[in-house]
Design a protein around this motif. Structure first.
Motif, PDB file in Angstrom:
ATOM      1  N   ALA A  21     -30.479  43.129 -71.024  1.00  0.00           N
ATOM      2  CA  ALA A  21     -31.830  42.887 -71.541  1.00  0.00           C
ATOM      3  C   ALA A  21     -32.355  44.148 -72.221  1.00  0.00           C
ATOM      4  CB  ALA A  21     -32.753  42.454 -70.401  1.00  0.00           C
ATOM      5  N   GLU A  22     -32.145  45.291 -71.576  1.00  0.00           N
ATOM      6  CA  GLU A  22     -32.558  46.550 -72.209  1.00  0.00           C
ATOM      7  C   GLU A  22     -31.864  46.734 -73.563  1.00  0.00           C
ATOM      8  OE1 GLU A  22     -31.865  49.900 -69.699  1.00  0.00           O
ATOM      9  OE2 GLU A  22     -33.497  49.440 -68.304  1.00  0.00           O
ATOM     10  N   SER A  23     -30.575  46.445 -73.605  1.00  0.00           N
ATOM     11  CA  SER A  23     -29.814  46.624 -74.850  1.00  0.00           C
ATOM     12  C   SER A  23     -30.382  45.767 -75.974  1.00  0.00           C
ATOM     13  CB  SER A  23     -28.348  46.237 -74.625  1.00  0.00           C
ATOM     14  OG  SER A  23     -27.718  47.156 -73.777  1.00  0.00           O
ATOM     15  N   VAL A  24     -30.622  44.503 -75.668  1.00  0.00           N
ATOM     16  CA  VAL A  24     -31.106  43.591 -76.695  1.00  0.00           C
ATOM     17  C   VAL A  24     -32.480  44.047 -77.193  1.00  0.00           C
ATOM     18  CG1 VAL A  24     -31.830  41.214 -77.124  1.00  0.00           C
ATOM     19  CG2 VAL A  24     -29.716  41.660 -75.882  1.00  0.00           C
ATOM     20  N   VAL A  25     -33.323  44.480 -76.268  1.00  0.00           N
ATOM     21  CA  VAL A  25     -34.656  44.951 -76.667  1.00  0.00           C
ATOM     22  C   VAL A  25     -34.536  46.218 -77.497  1.00  0.00           C
ATOM     23  CG1 VAL A  25     -36.847  45.864 -75.801  1.00  0.00           C
ATOM     24  CG2 VAL A  25     -35.795  43.871 -74.699  1.00  0.00           C
ATOM     25  N   ARG A  26     -33.721  47.150 -77.046  1.00  0.00           N
ATOM     26  CA  ARG A  26     -33.580  48.417 -77.794  1.00  0.00           C
ATOM     27  C   ARG A  26     -33.104  48.201 -79.217  1.00  0.00           C
ATOM     28  NH1 ARG A  26     -30.486  50.677 -73.324  1.00  0.00           N
ATOM     29  NH2 ARG A  26     -32.032  51.532 -71.868  1.00  0.00           N
ATOM     30  N   LEU A  27     -32.228  47.223 -79.394  1.00  0.00           N
ATOM     31  CA  LEU A  27     -31.697  46.975 -80.739  1.00  0.00           C
ATOM     32  C   LEU A  27     -32.619  46.090 -81.569  1.00  0.00           C
ATOM     33  CD1 LEU A  27     -27.895  46.470 -79.933  1.00  0.00           C
ATOM     34  CD2 LEU A  27     -29.082  48.551 -80.652  1.00  0.00           C
ATOM     35  N   GLY A  28     -33.761  45.727 -80.995  1.00  0.00           N
ATOM     36  CA  GLY A  28     -34.731  44.940 -81.761  1.00  0.00           C
ATOM     37  C   GLY A  28     -34.271  43.509 -82.011  1.00  0.00           C
ATOM     38  N   LEU A  29     -33.353  43.024 -81.195  1.00  0.00           N
ATOM     39  CA  LEU A  29     -32.843  41.667 -81.386  1.00  0.00           C
ATOM     40  C   LEU A  29     -33.691  40.656 -80.624  1.00  0.00           C
ATOM     41  CD1 LEU A  29     -29.070  42.560 -81.031  1.00  0.00           C
ATOM     42  CD2 LEU A  29     -30.202  41.774 -83.123  1.00  0.00           C
TER      43      LEU A  29
END
Lengths: 244, 244, 244, 244, 244, 244
Positions: free
Chosen positions: D214-222
């Protein structure tokens, strides 16, 4: 080496073409023994014909085998997509190669995906099922029908146009190699060369492929496994065709 | 409603058992018309038998159909895992239900995975392929053989033990429902109840399932599609069995 | 025999149509008991609606079951592609048939491949997943959306045109049989006949198919397996909907 | 970043453990907001519980979302194998990660095949289906049940023995990585380390994996695609739970 | 945390772009260490290039690892669809993430089906096989080629048009999320945003995805399994490149 | 006809055994030209070895091809489960047959399912993937490891016992035909005959199978398709091994 090549229908002219195709593909020293079923359909197009053909081919091989003047070393079954292959493996002690699977096996060596060009749309499901059962369906991109019946195939302009169209659809579906999906196409040499040149794709003929594979299996001394699916037949009462 | 129920082999005693099973499953008002093939194997066990059976059943239906004194509304094919189903769909205008697929269709409604208990190991591949072609293989957990031939089935202790053992192996493979994988099992009512009770699993008999499905299709006014695979047969010369 | 037929949404007019369709398909002597969920979406279109519907149907059946004046012998779930089926099998002792799987089971008997005509594009994935879980996806050629919402279906020219277009796309994808992919289509009898005639394909209605299959399972004395997936529910605290 | 982590059942002690597991896995600066559904089952074990849970979680998120004092950036759904995931993607604008898929995604990076250790046998089919729908089932070697209920998990010797046994069965089936197949296992840190050491396999916890993804997806703006399956909800009348 | 990011070809300008993309995606505190293989192809386009690249990357990592001044915590392999991934997992003790699988893992979280936009048609089969081996192919709707070589990518109008066309074909095949199928696309930020806006679909870059996944695996203390496929290398004589 | 047979490792004694096996299988008139890679691993066991081998074989063929004193008509790649096959098809104009696929193709003709007996457990995944990519995995019942390294194979009692044990496990998994899953097994003629006799199953050697298939393809005038996957290589800068 002697290879028995069975037509799957009763049309003798087609047996002759198949035998010619088989001879052209055979190695020096291989004798091709053609066989026309004693009964069955004049052409196999669809499920009923295919089941009728399977029983007729089995019966003819059974009788022939008992009466054969000289032994043969392998059997090639020349019906593309037709049933019977596994039954012949139970019946006979020599290796059995069906042109459907044979063409697919060689096609897999030549490109990542292959496509089959066949006759009528109603033959497509039989070919798809046969490839799947033989274990070589995974790299089949498409089976495409030309709309021509088995006995309508020739090298005239209509057949050529139908072939080119079907071949293009196969290529568009991802085929990098073409397979001739009917035993009756083995004699259409000019047409095949034309399609191969026009599309820039290798074209595999099942009759030729099966003869080569049958020779290979014989040369390596391999035989059908008798453990499991193709165990020797059980003794029992079997009647082949209605009496009178 | 009249349903023609065809045995797939020539053993008349088995036709009688199948007919009894079919009648027990039929709704009031449904007439079961049993049919024994005019030729073929006395039992179908393996590929050759199955192909021989397919042609014999097709021929018998073809002749019967021409000569039938009264119309029938559907055909049930009572050979578990045997070939021919698709050919009969081409041949006849009435709906056709095969006991292999029928048992699987109902079993899917009763549990997430089903298992088939059959006769000889050599019948397993035919059943697997038949389920796959019929589109109902996905939830089949296992096809397990008892090691008993078709004509060896009875309700004695050896059969019971072999059944329980096979059923347990199916359950261990994930089966939540059992399917009787031979038309000759339709009469083994006590054995079936014993297995069902012992393992706590529902047991589906293909003959009963097929009769119910055939009734359903007829009641809803549905018929085999004539577009695509099961298009009407082409007129051509077909010879059913060797002459003389 | 009494069959409880549950709508999956709260639109009572739709429950009425479903009940009419069920009654038209039921055998003489079968009583159709329609049920509208006590809560849920007014139509199920997409994942959230489907999950909401599943819980609402389960709750309604749970309460209804406790309070039912007369026993029923089977449940038909009339939401095409909607969730909940497996939960109802855990909840109830009687057989449960969902219209999605039911239509597919019968369609498999009528052609080699079937296609589903549904409402909105967003319902397609649910139907695909439901068929796969039910074990009958293998012969599904395509699920095609008409673009019409569940409550927009009628027999006017726009619906007809959308249906014909979707049906043609399904056929071009290989469908030999059509399935009506929405419970709300069960009442569109003229439209269905028009499509069937125009394309020459049999058309299967899930409500009718499910009633027939439910009758079959009941007649054969079969019940949902309690071994494995559909084991009886564990006792525990469950709250059905927020309090006040 | 704020991540909402929803328990799938109403047991508050379990929400607390899940929150602790999520916090232990979260990066500095990430705030974990735990949520217990307002209704539903006290533990999700089987289909009915899972469907009830799905609706309850959706309803709770819907109400919470309307009333939320501060925005959150992603949702983690902490029910292993439970339904609802796709509905939440329709409902909310922020990315949604389910612990089932999350554990599988990371496990695929660590070995060629992974195995899931879960609670009751009845949870296995739900997990298998959930992995398949999420597109990560191909490398799953096995889902193995310990036979322990969700609320029976602890770190005593019986649980340990059951875990080791299940883990060995998963490894024997080809698993090179283990996945903890229940949100309630996130707190069993000692047990997990013990199993990892004893078998020499990495062990992936779904709660931790989901927080990281979830953090990854948010960080990448996806964000979740609104084209196709997860299109925004249609406006309609929906009732969440029976009134009165 | 230090992440080693390897280009799969010898073009240093491309390594620089990849490093920039990786840095843009990395969390604060993560150091990106770029690496260009000491030998190999200037771009990887097809099987021979891919196998050459795999050996070159393995050799470079092997030498680099022995000589590395500071440890790194994970490796990102930045060749989309290229071979080598599993060998690096055998070679190194730190976690390894390939951009092909990484992009697919994140894409699965954002939509039901994803599509890959790549360079040449000849790269398509490699990507399909790589996704399948990684266990994330099930939800891939299509891999579509733009027809542009790896070193021809820019943000001019021709590239833009080719991208939009390929993206539309992917969407028409069912893709709800797009994946950039070449490491060299990581720098095409404007183009990517344009495509995302134009089609209304999220676009996932593999380099960014892999950096995030590598960070996740490291943060959770997970490592490649040494049991099974990725067991530690056997000691033996290996020669890396012909001696002059 | 001249067939180039490449070992996949640098052990010259193994090249000699492979050449002997190839010669024993070749038809009269076929000349076997053995080739040992100029670099690479002394045996290929696992992913890194396999990728190293692939590049080394490609490089050796590339150099050899430029320098070849006489043309050859086909290439046989004698590394069971090793990478490189598709790259060689891009590189060379003559047909290419890999022993992995070759053995499987012939095995499919001899039984319904085949099993592979290989060396180390770590080779299993490579073989499985190679069969799948070649399109012949569908009928593979199992790949079973003996636990012996490539260079540990002999005909002593330990090897014999390990072989028999592995062969029995393959048969129990459904194999009706055995495939020797290592080029180094081609010389173990007594062992092979012993296993074949003991289990009553045909045993296929990949080297022999590949020679026969290569001969077949050449005799039929077929060549690798240049359309699609195996299009001719693009001109570009490629460096084969680190300089100095």
């Amino acid at each position: 080496m002697r290879i028995l090549v069975t037509n799957c229908n009763t049309t003798v002219a087609m047996t002759r073409e198949i035998a010619a195709g088989a001879r052209a593909a055979a190695s020096a020293g291989t004798v091709i023994v053609p066989l026309t079923p004693a009964w069955g359909p004049e052409s196999a197009e669809g499920w009923l014909d295919s089941y009728l053909s399977a029983a007729a081919v089995l019966d003819t091989l059974r009788v022939h085998d008992a009466a054969a003047p000289e032994p043969y070393h392998a059997v090639v079954m020349a019906g593309f997509g037709e049933h019977g292959r596994e039954g012949v493996r139970e019946l006979l002690d020599v290796p059995v190669v069906d042109i459907t699977e044979a063409a697919a096996h060689l096609a897999c060596l030549l490109g990542r995906r292959y496509g089959v060009i066949t006759t009528l749309e109603r033959s497509r499901p039989l070919i798809e099922d046969s490839l799947r059962t033989a274990g070589v369906a995974a790299n089949c991109a498409a089976v495409v029908a030309t709309g021509l019946g088995v006995l309508e195939l020739d090298e005239g302009p209509a057949t050529t146009a139908a072939f080119l169209d079907a071949a293009r659809r196969a290529r568009d579906a991802g085929a990098e190699v073409l397979v001739l999906g009917c035993a009756g196409m083995t004699g259409l040499k000019e047409l095949r060369d034309h399609v191969a040149t026009e599309l820039g794709l290798p074209v595999v003929d099942g009759v030729a492929a099966a003869v080569q594979l049958a020779e290979s299996v014989v040369r390596l001394g391999l035989r059908t496994s008798r453990s499991g699916s193709y165990a020797a037949l059980r003794d029992k009462r079997r009647v082949w065709g209605a009496t009178g």
